[in-house]
Scaffold this motif. Structure first.
Motif, short mmCIF file in Angstrom:
data_model
loop_
_atom_site.label_atom_id
_atom_site.label_comp_id
_atom_site.label_asym_id
_atom_site.label_seq_id
_atom_site.Cartn_x
_atom_site.Cartn_y
_atom_site.Cartn_z
N GLN A 1 0.73 -1.36 -0.05
CA GLN A 1 -0.15 0.02 0.09
C GLN A 1 0.95 1.18 -0.03
OE1 GLN A 1 -3.15 0.73 2.67
NE2 GLN A 1 -4.47 -1.04 1.84
N LYS B 1 -6.02 4.79 -0.08
CA LYS B 1 -5.63 3.54 -0.93
C LYS B 1 -6.69 2.21 -0.33
CE LYS B 1 -1.08 5.26 -1.27
NZ LYS B 1 0.26 5.49 -0.90
N LYS C 1 -3.62 0.84 -10.76
CA LYS C 1 -2.67 1.23 -9.57
C LYS C 1 -1.09 1.22 -10.30
CE LYS C 1 -4.05 -2.67 -7.29
NZ LYS C 1 -4.12 -3.60 -6.11
#
Lengths: 125, 598
Positions: free
Chosen positions: B539, B582, B597
């Protein structure tokens, strides 16, 4: 405590009860009963129950009883097919519960179809 | 005991129980009674069929129709159509993922999932009612015990196991026959047989399914082992987290005692064998043999050094023979069919079959048993059906926290003890977790190490402190704070821990890191040098971006919990990276595939 003989008896009795699940090996005798509306109306259910009774009494392993639909000859119901491994199918017609012990004894156990109950005999009469 | 024309087998394993198979059984019984079929149709709760992904699973015999994902409301239809009128309910019949074929006319063995399998340890799972000893007896159950007690000497039994080439299925692969021989050779007034059912690898459930589906197989084998080595008492150490397995074991032991197959003077031969269950409290280290035995004794579950080996000094300081559940599940078949039969299956040094728990990014999640020497590719693609949603396969993790990850280039490795070690992983107890392109290998290594840190008993320093330091480094790397030299530091720590830790848990703890470093070093380097996660998984190292595929429908902006997305209707939207949490909610919501992404 169970003796060796008792364990063997349990094995044999249970196998005849659960062999319905292991029918993949081709050494099973199949009893197929017409159980569509026509068959049931003509009394197929008591016939099936007496087949199951008889098989249990004799503790026959490798015999399964199953049902099928209408083959179109509703006038001959209840119809029962007996298929011995490697043998031709034999079709019995107008089967009544009292005929079942003879079919089991002569055909399933001893391999001799009961000619007078078969579809051939009924059609020729 | 009555004869029924049809048997409805409902899976009562843990997988299917959690997807509601208990309700199905009730409903079947109720509906069958309502239709007056209770004398013709019997409902049986079995153990795991293996195809957990398709659960709850129901099989109707004699035709062998395989129904998958059956819901309570489907039961009425199966009863009134299939059981009453003999017409299969086509839309509920299992469909093969890969071929899109239904099994309607095919036998169970012909489905892709079962075709490549060979079931020895799992032979009765999904076939018999595990709570009915008669059904186990009918499948040649306790015949091996009879044979051993009445016609074989103790030496002959051990010889047969030795010749079969069976190796320990708990993971280390030590020849089982040798273990029996060592215990036989030890002289003592009392010896013990023990069963390791403390299955703790994440994603592994082979032992659980065997105990749930065929508990008598383990009981019979333990009694044979007791006879062979001269033990009169056995312990099964099973995790308390396996309530169904524990209950079925209790039922099975009770039935075996009642039939005189456990207890004093078994089958009138003068052989005594008593079996007890001990519950584990869920510590991973208690799967290690010395720790397990301390736990049975009621002491703290910590490993001690070997030698002395358990075969010399084990439980209560007496010679003890400890085998894994799956190892035991093979014994009765070896005694019955002979060592020659068993050793004809498998590879040169690994005989027989192995059960694997397939999990992760794979279509047919579940339990499979294949002959040793089957390639990873066959297991993953033919049996497992490959990765779902057309994703690309990346790696397979075998051997649990002690094993390693193998990349695509090694997929043609035949699975056996020695080949897997040569490839840089290990057999382990049989967990097989598949990863696809979305899995970050650094994060996978971090996951396993985190597990080890949690489960380390703390007795020795390399494992207690060393693994913790490694985890700290990995945590830094996935957060984008990796530094030059981190990889080397990880390698140095790993080597030291491997050579100095006290027990198997510590000695193998660095394996996931080492194997991912070996095959996926570029991913570590991308995290450290470029602060980038190639799998777009970590992340802290990724950003959500809206591309020009955006139609300006505003759906993402409305679903964003942080208010990070702005833009006019029918105009391309923008994500503010500073506000973005996120969470991925926008990507899920977007119907145009415009959010990616990077």
């Amino acid at each position: 405590m169970k003796s060796l003989a008792e364990l063997e008896a349990i094995r044999k009795a249970t196998l005849s009860r659960i062999n319905v699940r292991t029918d993949e090996k081709g050494d099973t005798t199949r009893v197929v009963i017409g159980m569509a509306t026509c068959g049931i109306a003509a009394g197929a259910r008591p016939v099936m129950l007496s087949f199951m009774d008889e098989i249990q009494k004799r503790q026959l392993a490798h015999v399964t009883v199953s049902q099928t639909g209408c083959v179109g000859m509703c006038r001959l119901e209840p119809m029962v097919d007996v298929i011995l491994p490697g043998k031709e199918k034999v079709t019995y017609v107008h089967v009544k519960p009292e005929m079942v012990p003879r079919i089991v004894a002569e055909h399933i156990v001893n391999g001799r179809p009961v000619e007078e109950y078969t579809i051939g005999a009924a059609e020729n009469a | 005991m009555d004869i029924y024309r049809a048997h409805v087998l409902v899976c009562g394993g843990t997988g299917c129980s959690s997807s509601g198979s208990a309700t199905l059984i009730e409903r079947f019984e109720q509906k069958i009674a309502e239709n007056g079929l209770e004398k013709e149709v019997k409902v049986i709760r079995t153990g795991c069929f293996g195809l957990c992904e398709a659960g709850p699973v129901v099989i109707v015999y004699p035709d062998g129709t395989f129904y998958s994902r059956v819901k309570p409301e489907n039961v009425d239809e199966i009863v009134t159509e299939h059981l009453l009128k003999g017409r299969k309910v086509e839309h509920l019949v299992y469909t093969d993922h890969a071929t899109k074929e239904q099994n309607a006319e095919k036998a169970l063995e012909d489905i892709n999932f079962y075709k490549h399998q060979m079931r020895i340890a799992l032979r009765n799972c999904g076939v018999i009612d595990p709570e009915n000893i008669d059904e186990y007896l009918a499948m040649d159950g306790y015949r091996a015990l009879e044979k051993a007690l009445t016609s074989m000497t103790r030496e002959e039994v051990i010889d047969e196991v030795l010749k079969s080439g069976l190796r320990g299925r708990g993971g280390a692969g030590f020849p089982t026959g040798k273990k029996w021989q060592f215990a036989y050779n030890s002289v003592s007034d009392q010896k013990f047989v023990a069963c390791n059912a403390d299955e703790g690898d994440p994603g592994a459930f082979m032992d659980r399914s065997i105990l749930e589906g065929d508990p008598h197989a383990v009981i019979e084998a333990m009694a044979i082992a007791g006879y062979a080595i001269g033990a009169s008492i056995g312990y099964i150490y099973v995790r308390a987290e396996y309530p169904i397995a524990v209950k079925r074991l209790q039922v099975a032991i009770g039935q075996a005692e009642e039939y005189g197959l456990l207890g004093d003077n078994i089958l009138g031969t003068g052989f005594n064998f008593h079996l007890y269950i001990r519950l584990g409290a869920g510590a991973f280290v208690c799967g290690e043999e010395t720790a397990l035995m301390h736990s049975i004794e009621g002491k703290r579950g910590e490993p001690t050094t070997r030698p002395p080996f358990p075969a010399v000094k084990g439980l209560f300081e007496k010679p003890t023979m400890l085998n894994n559940v799956e190892t035991y599940a093979n014994i009765a078949q070896i005694i019955l069919k002979g060592a020659d039969w068993y050793s004809s299956i498998g590879t040169e040094k690994s005989k027989g079959t192995k059960v694997f728990a397939l999990g992760g990014k794979i279509n047919n999640t579940g339990l499979v048993e294949v002959p040793m020497g089957t390639t990873l590719r066959t297991v993953i693609y033919e049996v497992g059906g490959g990765c779902p949603n057309g994703k690309k396969f990346k790696a397979v993790q075998t051997g649990g926290p002690s094993g390693g990850c193998l990349p695509e280039s090694l997929l043609d490795t035949p699975v056996d003890y020695d080949n897997l070690i040569a490839a840089g992983s290990m057999m382990g107890s049989g967990g097989m977790i598949v990863m696809d392109e979305d899995n970050c290998m650094v994060d996978i290594a971090r996951f396993y190490l985190e597990f080890i840190v949690d489960e380390s008993c703390g007795k020795c320093t390399p494992c207690r402190v060393g693994t913790k330091r490694m985890l700290e480094i990995l945590n830094r790397i996935v957060e984008g704070k990796g530094e030059e030299g981190d990889i080397e530091k990880l390698e140095e720590l790993a080597t030291t821990i491997k050579s100095t830790a006290l027990c198997g848990l510590g000695q193998t703890a660095p394996n996931p890191v080492l194997s991912t470093l070996r095959f996926f070093r570029d991913e570590y380097e991308a995290h450290i040098k470029e602060k980038r996660c190639p799998a777009h998984h970590c992340q802290k190292l990724l950003q959500y971006v809206i591309t020009d595929k955006c139609r300006g429908c505003t759906a993402c902006a409305r679903v964003c919990p942080a208010g990070a997305i702005t833009g006019e209707v029918k105009q391309q939207h923008v994500i503010d990276p500073k506000k973005c949490l996120k969470c991925g909610a926008c990507m899920e919501k977007c119907r145009f595939g415009a959010i990616i992404k990077i």
